[in-house]
Design a protein around this motif. Structure first.
Motif, PDB file in Angstrom:
ATOM      1  N   SER A  27       0.814  -1.223   0.000  1.00 30.95           N
ATOM      2  CA  SER A  27       0.000   0.000   0.000  1.00 30.95           C
ATOM      3  C   SER A  27       0.848   1.273   0.000  1.00 30.95           C
ATOM      4  O   SER A  27       0.698   2.140  -0.872  1.00 30.95           O
ATOM      5  N   HIS A  28       1.719   1.412   0.979  1.00 33.83           N
ATOM      6  CA  HIS A  28       2.372   2.701   1.209  1.00 33.83           C
ATOM      7  C   HIS A  28       3.503   3.003   0.238  1.00 33.83           C
ATOM      8  O   HIS A  28       3.784   4.186  -0.031  1.00 33.83           O
ATOM      9  N   VAL A  29       4.150   1.985  -0.292  1.00 29.06           N
ATOM     10  CA  VAL A  29       5.217   2.258  -1.265  1.00 29.06           C
ATOM     11  C   VAL A  29       4.675   3.022  -2.467  1.00 29.06           C
ATOM     12  O   VAL A  29       5.197   4.093  -2.810  1.00 29.06           O
ATOM     13  N   PRO A  30       3.620   2.563  -3.142  1.00 27.52           N
ATOM     14  CA  PRO A  30       3.111   3.359  -4.269  1.00 27.52           C
ATOM     15  C   PRO A  30       2.461   4.669  -3.844  1.00 27.52           C
ATOM     16  O   PRO A  30       2.586   5.682  -4.547  1.00 27.52           O
ATOM     17  N   ILE A  31       1.791   4.691  -2.697  1.00 31.16           N
ATOM     18  CA  ILE A  31       1.105   5.916  -2.272  1.00 31.16           C
ATOM     19  C   ILE A  31       2.103   7.036  -2.003  1.00 31.16           C
ATOM     20  O   ILE A  31       1.936   8.168  -2.473  1.00 31.16           O
ATOM     21  N   PHE A  32       3.177   6.728  -1.282  1.00 33.23           N
ATOM     22  CA  PHE A  32       4.159   7.766  -0.981  1.00 33.23           C
ATOM     23  C   PHE A  32       5.080   8.051  -2.160  1.00 33.23           C
ATOM     24  O   PHE A  32       5.635   9.149  -2.267  1.00 33.23           O
ATOM     25  N   SER A  33       5.244   7.083  -3.060  1.00 34.20           N
ATOM     26  CA  SER A  33       6.017   7.352  -4.277  1.00 34.20           C
ATOM     27  C   SER A  33       5.311   8.390  -5.140  1.00 34.20           C
ATOM     28  O   SER A  33       5.947   9.270  -5.731  1.00 34.20           O
ATOM     29  N   HIS A  34       4.000   8.286  -5.218  1.00 38.17           N
ATOM     30  CA  HIS A  34       3.209   9.183  -6.056  1.00 38.17           C
ATOM     31  C   HIS A  34       3.036  10.544  -5.407  1.00 38.17           C
ATOM     32  O   HIS A  34       3.311  11.589  -6.009  1.00 38.17           O
ATOM     33  N   GLY A  35       2.542  10.550  -4.178  1.00 34.30           N
ATOM     34  CA  GLY A  35       2.402  11.791  -3.421  1.00 34.30           C
ATOM     35  C   GLY A  35       1.073  12.500  -3.566  1.00 34.30           C
ATOM     36  O   GLY A  35       0.747  13.366  -2.752  1.00 34.30           O
TER      37      GLY A  35
ATOM     38  N   ILE B 295      13.370   1.792   4.207  1.00 35.30           N
ATOM     39  CA  ILE B 295      12.890   0.514   3.684  1.00 35.30           C
ATOM     40  C   ILE B 295      12.313   0.713   2.285  1.00 35.30           C
ATOM     41  O   ILE B 295      12.530  -0.091   1.370  1.00 35.30           O
ATOM     42  N   HIS B 296      11.566   1.795   2.104  1.00 36.63           N
ATOM     43  CA  HIS B 296      10.956   2.113   0.816  1.00 36.63           C
ATOM     44  C   HIS B 296      12.016   2.129  -0.281  1.00 36.63           C
ATOM     45  O   HIS B 296      11.885   1.437  -1.300  1.00 36.63           O
ATOM     46  N   ILE B 297      13.047   2.905  -0.087  1.00 37.97           N
ATOM     47  CA  ILE B 297      14.075   3.056  -1.114  1.00 37.97           C
ATOM     48  C   ILE B 297      14.848   1.763  -1.334  1.00 37.97           C
ATOM     49  O   ILE B 297      15.069   1.331  -2.478  1.00 37.97           O
TER      50      ILE B 297
ATOM     51  N   SER C 137       4.516   1.759 -14.183  1.00 38.69           N
ATOM     52  CA  SER C 137       4.161   3.170 -14.312  1.00 38.69           C
ATOM     53  C   SER C 137       4.807   3.704 -15.586  1.00 38.69           C
ATOM     54  O   SER C 137       5.762   3.120 -16.100  1.00 38.69           O
ATOM     55  N   ASP C 138       4.316   4.819 -16.082  1.00 35.46           N
ATOM     56  CA  ASP C 138       4.948   5.463 -17.231  1.00 35.46           C
ATOM     57  C   ASP C 138       5.887   6.579 -16.802  1.00 35.46           C
ATOM     58  O   ASP C 138       6.536   7.201 -17.645  1.00 35.46           O
ATOM     59  N   ASN C 139       5.952   6.849 -15.509  1.00 33.94           N
ATOM     60  CA  ASN C 139       6.817   7.907 -14.987  1.00 33.94           C
ATOM     61  C   ASN C 139       7.879   7.274 -14.098  1.00 33.94           C
ATOM     62  O   ASN C 139       7.613   6.952 -12.935  1.00 33.94           O
ATOM     63  N   ILE C 140       9.084   7.109 -14.615  1.00 37.81           N
ATOM     64  CA  ILE C 140      10.145   6.453 -13.870  1.00 37.81           C
ATOM     65  C   ILE C 140      10.549   7.238 -12.627  1.00 37.81           C
ATOM     66  O   ILE C 140      11.057   6.686 -11.653  1.00 37.81           O
ATOM     67  N   GLU C 141      10.296   8.541 -12.612  1.00 33.47           N
ATOM     68  CA  GLU C 141      10.674   9.364 -11.465  1.00 33.47           C
ATOM     69  C   GLU C 141       9.913   8.975 -10.200  1.00 33.47           C
ATOM     70  O   GLU C 141      10.394   9.194  -9.089  1.00 33.47           O
ATOM     71  N   LEU C 142       8.733   8.395 -10.354  1.00 32.51           N
ATOM     72  CA  LEU C 142       7.953   7.995  -9.183  1.00 32.51           C
ATOM     73  C   LEU C 142       8.657   6.881  -8.414  1.00 32.51           C
ATOM     74  O   LEU C 142       8.691   6.889  -7.180  1.00 32.51           O
ATOM     75  N   ARG C 143       9.228   5.940  -9.127  1.00 28.89           N
ATOM     76  CA  ARG C 143       9.958   4.838  -8.473  1.00 28.89           C
ATOM     77  C   ARG C 143      11.250   5.344  -7.843  1.00 28.89           C
ATOM     78  O   ARG C 143      11.757   4.739  -6.895  1.00 28.89           O
ATOM     79  N   LEU C 144      11.771   6.460  -8.330  1.00 28.10           N
ATOM     80  CA  LEU C 144      13.039   6.991  -7.854  1.00 28.10           C
ATOM     81  C   LEU C 144      12.863   8.152  -6.880  1.00 28.10           C
ATOM     82  O   LEU C 144      13.793   8.928  -6.661  1.00 28.10           O
ATOM     83  N   THR C 145      11.677   8.289  -6.302  1.00 25.13           N
ATOM     84  CA  THR C 145      11.416   9.354  -5.325  1.00 25.13           C
ATOM     85  C   THR C 145      12.483   9.330  -4.234  1.00 25.13           C
ATOM     86  O   THR C 145      12.787   8.276  -3.667  1.00 25.13           O
ATOM     87  N   ASN C 146      13.068  10.495  -3.947  1.00 29.47           N
ATOM     88  CA  ASN C 146      14.220  10.524  -3.037  1.00 29.47           C
ATOM     89  C   ASN C 146      13.815  10.500  -1.564  1.00 29.47           C
ATOM     90  O   ASN C 146      12.646  10.683  -1.213  1.00 29.47           O
ATOM     91  N   LEU C 147      14.810  10.280  -0.726  1.00 32.22           N
ATOM     92  CA  LEU C 147      14.590  10.083   0.707  1.00 32.22           C
ATOM     93  C   LEU C 147      13.931  11.287   1.365  1.00 32.22           C
ATOM     94  O   LEU C 147      12.993  11.135   2.157  1.00 32.22           O
ATOM     95  N   GLU C 148      14.412  12.484   1.081  1.00 32.35           N
ATOM     96  CA  GLU C 148      13.880  13.675   1.733  1.00 32.35           C
ATOM     97  C   GLU C 148      12.423  13.924   1.359  1.00 32.35           C
ATOM     98  O   GLU C 148      11.619  14.335   2.198  1.00 32.35           O
TER      99      GLU C 148
ATOM    100  N   PHE D 176       0.619   1.006 -11.013  1.00 28.30           N
ATOM    101  CA  PHE D 176       0.069  -0.324 -10.809  1.00 28.30           C
ATOM    102  C   PHE D 176       1.048  -1.134  -9.975  1.00 28.30           C
ATOM    103  O   PHE D 176       2.245  -1.167 -10.275  1.00 28.30           O
ATOM    104  N   VAL D 177       0.544  -1.794  -8.910  1.00 29.70           N
ATOM    105  CA  VAL D 177       1.372  -2.708  -8.125  1.00 29.70           C
ATOM    106  C   VAL D 177       0.598  -3.994  -7.880  1.00 29.70           C
ATOM    107  O   VAL D 177      -0.633  -4.007  -7.895  1.00 29.70           O
ATOM    108  N   ALA D 178       1.347  -5.087  -7.647  1.00 28.20           N
ATOM    109  CA  ALA D 178       0.700  -6.377  -7.441  1.00 28.20           C
ATOM    110  C   ALA D 178       1.625  -7.305  -6.685  1.00 28.20           C
ATOM    111  O   ALA D 178       2.859  -7.233  -6.826  1.00 28.20           O
ATOM    112  N   GLN D 179       1.053  -8.202  -5.894  1.00 27.52           N
ATOM    113  CA  GLN D 179       1.878  -9.248  -5.286  1.00 27.52           C
ATOM    114  C   GLN D 179       2.336 -10.180  -6.398  1.00 27.52           C
ATOM    115  O   GLN D 179       1.612 -10.472  -7.332  1.00 27.52           O
ATOM    116  N   ASN D 180       3.581 -10.653  -6.285  1.00 29.74           N
ATOM    117  CA  ASN D 180       4.129 -11.462  -7.365  1.00 29.74           C
ATOM    118  C   ASN D 180       4.940 -12.658  -6.887  1.00 29.74           C
ATOM    119  O   ASN D 180       5.885 -13.090  -7.537  1.00 29.74           O
TER     120      ASN D 180
END
Length: 286
Positions: free
Chosen positions: A68-76, A268-270, A237-248, A188-192
């Motif tokens: 849940s929280h990894v994609p939610i906080f990646s997006h913002g 843990i997220h990063i 995702s089509d926006n690679i920057e979302l996966r690379l959201t920085n620590l701060e 989009f995220v899914a258990q794999n």
């Protein structure tokens, strides 16, 4: 297989895990699933579907927080969420913690899973089914994403393994329609599955995701119940920057919510996106 004292998982034919049964609370086979619920002194209450562990009271928080929280906080800026599956209510519970989310649609094929988990696993959903933002739909997930006109910022597929009804949530057609139903910058995220024993599953998912998403990847978490290594979560995702959201940026977003977690945190997220080399090698060859 269940006997008087031991339940043994059958996901892998040459090895497995077992749980001592303190008390069997429920066992029934319906048109979708063979469901068993029992108590275990170490992992608490356990639910199995088709002889595969689905969730336990003891470590469910790891899985549900990470999916849940990894994609939610990646997006913002998540406003509209679709949960496919997830009848135990754990993903719904975590998503509902985000007050900035406006609408939550949940599609579950088997109403009995929801009802059983409300009864036997009440802390999983923690009354999240009463949240006024929720629209609950009883339907096959693939059927829903094919016919809906709704658009979402985030789609979470919390499915069973690709066995029985869960198979349809691991095919190209499902990923295509999820992509169609995402807004710009949607995720989009899914258990794999556990990659060490289920390499074919991540390869198949990766090939399909690459057809429809510019950025197709995975992240991971160590969850004791799902034995054999780390649990993999698919990412598209089509926006690679979302996966690379920085620590701060992550720290700032988390601080604003004032949420408290048991597993998830910005570090843990990063680190969860750092995959072991054998997985990288496997994906590079696919």
């Amino acid at each position: 297989m269940i006997n008087k004292k031991i339940w043994h998982e059958t996901l892998h034919c040459h090895l497995g895990q077992y749980f001592l049964i303190d008390k069997i609370l429920y066992q029934q086979k319906n048109k979708y699933h063979d469901i068993k619920i029992f108590d275990n002194s170490v992992m608490g209450r356990i639910m199995t579907i088709d002889n595969i562990v689905q969730t336990t009271e003891k470590d469910e928080f790891i899985y549900h927080e990470m999916l849940s929280h990894v994609p939610i906080f990646s997006h913002g800026l998540i406003k509209d969420v679709l949960i496919v599956g997830g009848g135990d209510g754990g993903i719904l519970r975590e998503v509902c913690k985000h007050k900035n989310i406006n609408n939550i649609t949940m599609v579950e094929i088997d109403i009995s899973i929801i009802n059983l988990c409300k009864k036997y696993f009440p802390t999983h959903s923690n009354n999240a089914y009463e949240d006024p933002r929720l629209e609950l739909i009883i339907d096959n997930g693939l059927n829903f994403v094919k016919k809906t006109n709704k658009k979402f910022d985030l789609i979470i597929s919390d499915s069973t393994d690709p066995i029985g009804p869960g198979k349809s949530l691991f095919i190209s057609e499902f990923y295509l329609n999820c992509k169609k139903n995402l807004k710009k910058n949607g995720i989009f995220v899914a258990q794999n599955g556990v990659s060490f024993f289920q390499k074919n599953e991540i390869v198949s998912t990766y090939k399909n995701l690459k057809k429809y998403f510019y950025d197709a990847s995975f992240y991971q978490a160590a969850i004791p119940t799902y034995y054999g290594g780390t649990m993999m979560f698919a990412w598209g995702s089509d926006n690679i920057e979302l996966r690379l959201t920085n620590l701060e940026k992550l720290k700032s977003r988390i601080k604003k919510t004032k949420l408290i977690f048991n597993y998830y945190n910005p570090h843990i997220h990063i680190s969860s996106f750092s995959l072991p080399q054998y997985i990288i090698n496997t994906l590079d060859k696919s």
